[in-house]
Design an enzyme around this catalytic site. Structure first.
Site, PDB file in Angstrom:
ATOM      1  N   GLY A 172       0.821  -1.203   0.000  1.00  0.00           N
ATOM      2  CA  GLY A 172       0.000   0.000   0.000  1.00  0.00           C
ATOM      3  C   GLY A 172       0.850   1.245   0.000  1.00  0.00           C
ATOM      4  N   LYS A 184       0.834   0.329   7.462  1.00  0.00           N
ATOM      5  CA  LYS A 184       1.262  -1.058   7.313  1.00  0.00           C
ATOM      6  C   LYS A 184       2.027  -1.523   8.559  1.00  0.00           C
ATOM      7  CE  LYS A 184       3.372  -0.012   3.406  1.00  0.00           C
ATOM      8  NZ  LYS A 184       2.840   1.296   3.002  1.00  0.00           N
ATOM      9  N   THR A 185       2.921  -0.675   9.022  1.00  0.00           N
ATOM     10  CA  THR A 185       3.710  -1.038  10.199  1.00  0.00           C
ATOM     11  C   THR A 185       2.811  -1.188  11.423  1.00  0.00           C
ATOM     12  OG1 THR A 185       5.424   0.326   9.231  1.00  0.00           O
ATOM     13  CG2 THR A 185       5.787  -0.440  11.453  1.00  0.00           C
ATOM     14  N   GLU A 215      -5.317  31.946 -13.183  1.00  0.00           N
ATOM     15  CA  GLU A 215      -6.126  31.069 -12.321  1.00  0.00           C
ATOM     16  C   GLU A 215      -7.585  31.047 -12.774  1.00  0.00           C
ATOM     17  OE1 GLU A 215      -4.430  29.220 -10.723  1.00  0.00           O
ATOM     18  OE2 GLU A 215      -2.592  30.366 -10.456  1.00  0.00           O
ATOM     19  N   PRO A 235       2.561   4.892   0.993  1.00  0.00           N
ATOM     20  CA  PRO A 235       3.196   5.262   2.250  1.00  0.00           C
ATOM     21  C   PRO A 235       2.197   5.901   3.207  1.00  0.00           C
ATOM     22  CG  PRO A 235       4.315   6.298   0.388  1.00  0.00           C
ATOM     23  CD  PRO A 235       3.141   5.582  -0.150  1.00  0.00           C
ATOM     24  N   THR A 237      -0.048   4.538   5.174  1.00  0.00           N
ATOM     25  CA  THR A 237      -1.381   3.977   5.341  1.00  0.00           C
ATOM     26  C   THR A 237      -1.472   3.046   6.541  1.00  0.00           C
ATOM     27  OG1 THR A 237      -0.725   2.478   3.583  1.00  0.00           O
ATOM     28  CG2 THR A 237      -2.306   4.191   3.028  1.00  0.00           C
ATOM     29  N   ASP A 239       2.138  23.399 -14.829  1.00  0.00           N
ATOM     30  CA  ASP A 239       0.928  22.977 -15.536  1.00  0.00           C
ATOM     31  C   ASP A 239       1.299  22.186 -16.783  1.00  0.00           C
ATOM     32  OD1 ASP A 239      -0.528  24.391 -13.712  1.00  0.00           O
ATOM     33  OD2 ASP A 239      -0.843  26.134 -15.003  1.00  0.00           O
TER      34      ASP A 239
END
Ligand code: NHX
Ligand code: ZN
Length: 689
Positions: free
Chosen positions: A229, A235-236, A453, A231, A233, A527
């Site tokens: 997954g 896991k550890t 913009e 970084p 999220t 852009d």
């Protein structure tokens, strides 16, 4: 197997001793090579030799009471001084003897010199040295010892920190161990969201708790699971929770811990880690960032330089195969790039299963916010669900960061509680970077930034798949002078037109500059970069261009290092043409739209110059309701209705199953259901242009 491991480790240790011995032997040789030229004689022989002209120079060591005589050519030939060393019989270069009395030595030498002068032979030169032989020994060995000491300290520094000490410990694994004495204290309750991953990983806990339930039926316990997954999220955290729930020892290591400058160390550490684990079975080994060692092995064998990593990987492969299925060691590993891993690691028998740990969904984000808000004094009116909606695409770590940043902002403003504005400020800060109030912008520049913009905003509003706009600002933040913020649409599949519309929106800024200012500036570089990337992906990855339809030239396995292109020179030309054609088409389209809606664009620009920040509703007031409903709104509605349905079901749970099934079908909302009663409000800010 275990024996084998022991032997390997012993061998490694012996090797170090072997090196030490070689160096010592070299030192000894160095010393004895010189002293091999010295013949120790008794004093009378020395006297006779000196008086007879065998010696031309004498060094007196007053402290040890010895004298060394350097032999002349005549003296070297004297068979009296011949002696046997390791090689055979040789002539000495020096003779050495103990002086009976140090005080009288000068008289003796004067006496010999007088005799020699009488015979017409050259005189003996004398020098006195205070230091003894011992001093000499020091001078020989000193530098070598110094080098040794230096090496020792250097190796300590290099392997310092996590337990490894000295050069004799490099082969030891540096795993952090959590067991009964050193608990992790993390349980599944602490893991918010990740509901799907949790179900899968709970099974692993089950394997460790009651293995016999599976083995009795003849099933084999899996060797390992891979947590995949993006970084941040969790896991550890998930792996730690497994250890906490299963109540077994937990060995935690990072893939990069295996890598060291010494050859063979990575493999030795893998073996050591697995040996330790087997002693403590049942237990869990957790290897974080396994891609550091597990990246696919190159096809080219003489690429060199990554041999060491390959050895480490091979050791890991054999170790994982090695332990019997029911040995009670389960190996968990985490990575954010499963496609980069070596196929051998992923085959059944090693990391049998992959568990996907995805970015949190809306409901997961609510849970995660609730976890992180536990320790923060928040305003009671804070709408956590709205917060979760505003942080689409954020990972668990990002959300933790938002909460902390919001608290910092509130503290800076001397507030008693953290409120909604602080959280929004934190989100802006994290996505866009620091606000730069110090940057001085002239009115002319303000107009041109606003033109750019407003161009993005106009195009985004008027295209079919344009992302829902959140706000437009010309307040400099981070590296950007201004930005249009969008809520990204989470579409599982993007139609071709969606990509084209996104390109058009990105080009909208530059197009507006050309149409309304008559000249373009350097500011649009970012852009253009993003737009060109999309165009390239259209052609090379998705096979969506007219001239090269349905072809994919990418390599998702990451094995090809980019040295060879999978297409010919002619195709390369066509690709370049297609990419620039796609970009140009969208640029022309953007200009056409802007010319058509020039008055609206200019209104937005003027409002922007006046207010500096304008929101979704301001743009809606100028451009009118969007022709196309955004998907995000629909998804939010669906999940809201789902929750309502769940609540209802909980209320009358005596309704029979068939009935509720029927209900489900009926209640599934359609896109047209509530097309007019929705107010999209301010969708979550994430993308900016
Ligand atoms: C400069 N910055 O570097 C000045 C300070 C065209 C009004 N001389 O397109 O701010 O020109 O729609 C990530 C994010 C470069 C990477 C922003 C790399 C901006 C941003 C250059 C607005 N909004 N450009 C935009 C802008 C600039 C830049 C970036 C990045 C401008 C434009 C930056
Ligand atoms: Zn722009």
């Amino acid at each position: 197997m275990a024996q084998n491991k022991n032997r390997n480790k012993k061998q490694l240790k012996n090797l170090y001793w072997f090196y030490a011995l070689i160096i010592l032997a070299l030192c000894a040789l160095y010393y004895f090579q010189d002293s091999s030229q010295i013949k120790t004689v008794d004093w009378t022989t020395f006297e006779q030799g000196a008086a007879g002209g065998d010696v031309d120079k004498i060094v007196v060591f007053s402290e040890s009471g010895t004298a060394e005589g350097f032999l002349t050519a005549q003296g070297e030939k004297n068979p009296k001084y011949e002696f046997q060393n390791a090689i055979g019989i040789t002539d000495a270069k020096k003779i050495k003897a103990t002086i009976p009395s140090t005080d009288k030595i000068q008289d003796k030498i004067d006496q010999w010199n007088a005799e020699l002068a009488a015979e017409g032979k050259p005189e003996i030169q004398v020098s006195y040295e205070k230091g003894s032989d011992l001093m000499k020994v020091f001078w020989y060995f000193g530098p070598i010892l110094l080098i040794f000491a230096l090496m020792y300290f250097m190796s300590r520094k290099m392997s310092g920190g996590a337990g490894g000490s000295g050069i004799f410990n490099v082969g030891k694994s540096k795993a952090l161990v959590f067991d009964k004495n050193n608990k992790t204290n993390v349980t599944f309750k602490d893991v918010a969201g990740l509901s799907e991953a949790k179900v899968e990983i709970e099974e692993i806990v089950e394997f460790l708790k009651n293995p016999q339930r599976y083995t009795e039926l003849g099933a084999k316990i899996p060797h390992g699971a891979l947590l995949v997954g993006p970084p941040g999220t969790g896991k550890t955290l998930l792996a730690k929770a497994v250890a906490g729930e299963a109540n077994v020892p937990f060995f935690s290591m990072s893939g990069s811990d295996f890598v060291e400058m010494f050859v063979g160390v990575g493999a030795a550490r893998v073996r050591d880690l697995f040996k330790q684990a087997k002693e403590k079975a049942p237990c869990i080994i957790f290897i974080d960032e396994i891609d550091a060692v597990g990246r696919a092995r190159g096809k080219n064998p003489n690429m060199g330089s990554n041999d060491e990593r390959e050895n480490t990987l091979n050791a890991m492969l054999t170790e994982m195969d090695g332990f019997q299925s029911n040995s009670g060691v389960i190996c968990l590993a985490a990575t954010n790039r499963a496609d980069m891993l070596d196929k051998a690691l992923l085959r059944p028998g090693r990391f049998d299963r992959q568990i996907y740990v995805d970015l949190p969904e809306l409901t997961d984000r609510v849970e995660i916010f609730n976890v992180h808000l536990r320790n923060i004094k928040v305003n009671s009116k804070l709408d956590v669900e709205q917060l979760a909606r505003q942080t689409q695409g954020f990972s668990g770590a990002d959300i933790a960061n938002v909460c902390n940043e919001a608290a910092l902002i509130a503290a800076r403003n001397n507030k008693a509680e953290v409120d909604w504005d602080d959280f929004m400020g934190a989100v802006d800060r994290i996505v866009g970077g620091m606000e730069k109030k110090s940057r001085i912008i002239t009115d002319d520049e303000k107009v041109s930034i606003a033109t750019h913009e407003a161009g993005h905003a106009t195009i985004g509003w008027l295209t079919r798949y344009g992302n829902p706009l959140v706000k437009v600002t010309i307040v400099p933040r981070g590296r950007a002078l201004g930005a249009a913020w969008y809520a990204p649409e989470e579409r599982p599949i993007m139609p071709t037109q969606a990509l084209l519309d996104e390109m058009c929106g990105l080009l909208g800024g530059r197009a507006a500059e050309e149409v309304f200012l008559g000249e373009v500036g350097t500011g649009a570089s970012n852009d253009l970069e993003r737009c060109t990337k999309i165009a390239r992906a259209l052609v090379l990855v998705y096979g969506m261009s007219d001239k090269l339809p349905n072809l994919n030239y990418s390599d998702s396995t990451g094995q090809d290092m980019g040295f060879t292109k999978p297409y010919s020179e002619e195709t390369a030309k066509v690709i370049d043409e297609e990419v620039s054609r796609l970009v140009n088409e969208q640029y022309e389209r953007a200009k056409k739209i802007l010319r058509e809606y020039a008055s609206q664009h200019n209104k937005i620009r003027d409002l922007l110059v006046e207010k500096e920040v304008i929101f979704h509703d301001d743009v809606k007031a100028i451009l009118g309701e969007r022709k196309w409903r955004s998907r995000t709104d629909e998804v939010i509605e669906i999940s809201k209705k789902d929750e309502e349905r769940k609540a209802q079901e909980a209320q009358n749970n005596d309704v029979n199953e068939l009935d509720s099934l029927f209900n489900k079908k009926v209640r599934r909302p359609k896109a047209s259901d509530s097309a007019d009663d929705d107010d999209p409000g301010t969708p979550p800010p994430f993308n900016k242009e």
